[in-house]
Write a protein that holds these residues in place. Structure first.
Motif, short mmCIF file in Angstrom:
data_model
loop_
_atom_site.label_atom_id
_atom_site.label_comp_id
_atom_site.label_asym_id
_atom_site.label_seq_id
_atom_site.Cartn_x
_atom_site.Cartn_y
_atom_site.Cartn_z
N VAL A 23 38.79 41.76 47.38
CA VAL A 23 37.69 42.11 48.04
C VAL A 23 37.13 43.34 48.64
N LEU A 25 35.65 47.24 46.30
CA LEU A 25 36.21 47.82 44.31
C LEU A 25 37.21 48.75 45.15
N CYS A 111 29.40 47.34 40.13
CA CYS A 111 30.21 46.29 40.58
C CYS A 111 30.73 46.22 42.05
N ASN A 112 30.19 47.70 42.56
CA ASN A 112 29.18 48.02 44.01
C ASN A 112 27.93 47.49 44.42
N GLN A 114 26.26 44.50 43.00
CA GLN A 114 27.11 43.13 42.97
C GLN A 114 28.27 42.51 44.45
N ILE A 115 28.68 43.01 44.37
CA ILE A 115 29.95 43.15 45.76
C ILE A 115 28.80 43.70 47.12
N ASN A 116 28.40 44.09 46.86
CA ASN A 116 27.13 44.55 48.57
C ASN A 116 26.06 43.61 48.49
N MET A 122 29.95 37.78 43.63
CA MET A 122 31.46 38.98 43.20
C MET A 122 31.62 39.19 44.74
N LEU A 123 33.18 39.07 44.93
CA LEU A 123 33.73 39.36 46.13
C LEU A 123 34.38 41.25 46.12
N GLY A 124 34.90 41.23 44.68
CA GLY A 124 35.64 42.66 44.26
C GLY A 124 35.82 42.65 43.37
N GLY A 145 36.95 41.14 37.56
CA GLY A 145 36.18 41.32 38.87
C GLY A 145 36.57 39.90 39.74
N TYR A 147 36.17 36.72 42.77
CA TYR A 147 34.65 35.79 42.63
C TYR A 147 35.18 34.74 43.81
#
Length: 167
Positions: A23, A25, A111-112, A114-116, A122-124, A145, A147
């Motif tokens: 979870v 980045l 990634c940041n 998507q995670i947010n 994407m969780l992390g 990634g 999920y």
């Protein structure tokens, strides 16, 4: 006996506590910044390298030889004669080492986001970068990634830069 039971219950609670590294980045930003600055300060503008790209979404692409002159792409072509007809413009490739650094920066930002985002599964993500010890360019990049459920074609990329030579 009470102490033993209490200790046993405490161990169960601690072992069941979720400490999930998947979870958020995971990326070494300071190492990236340092190596990018060292690369920039090296002043290397004429060089050749081999790049290799693979991902779960496109599979492995042919190895490409890249020739850079005055900091700009001069020539790029498939290493193997078997891949001679490979349409380079349709595949993922990097024209310079600066483009490789830019890719890393871009994937970190993506990634940041998507995670947010509540709309993204994407969780992390984990972005691992190995750097050349002599010239400081990224020699291997691995992006994964994480999920909340299995996702076909999720982030899973490996990029290798090898056989670097100054011209």
């Amino acid at each position: 006996m009470k102490n033993f039971l209490l200790l046993f219950m405490l161990l169960i609670i601690v072992s069941c506590t979720k400490s999930d590294d998947s979870v958020g980045l995971i990326f070494e930003q300071e190492s990236y910044n340092t190596n990018r600055e060292l690369w920039k300060n090296s002043g290397i503008n004429d060089y050749t390298f081999i790049q290799e790209y693979s991902s779960t979404s496109v599979g492995g692409l042919p190895k490409l030889i890249t020739v850079v002159i005055d900091g700009k792409l001069d020539t790029i072509y498939a290493l193997s004669n078997l891949d001679h007809n490979y349409p380079i413009e349709n595949g993922t490739n990097y024209k310079t080492i600066n483009d490789v650094f830019d890719f890393i920066s871009s994937i970190v930002d993506s990634c940041n986001m998507q995670i947010n985002s509540s709309d993204s599964p994407m969780l992390g993500a984990k972005i691992e970068v190995e750097y050349d010890k002599n010239y400081y360019f990224p020699s291997k990049i691995k992006c994964v990634g994480y999920y909340n459920e299995s996702l076909l074609g999720g982030l899973s990329i490996v990029i290798t830069i090898s056989d670097f030579e100054i011209n």
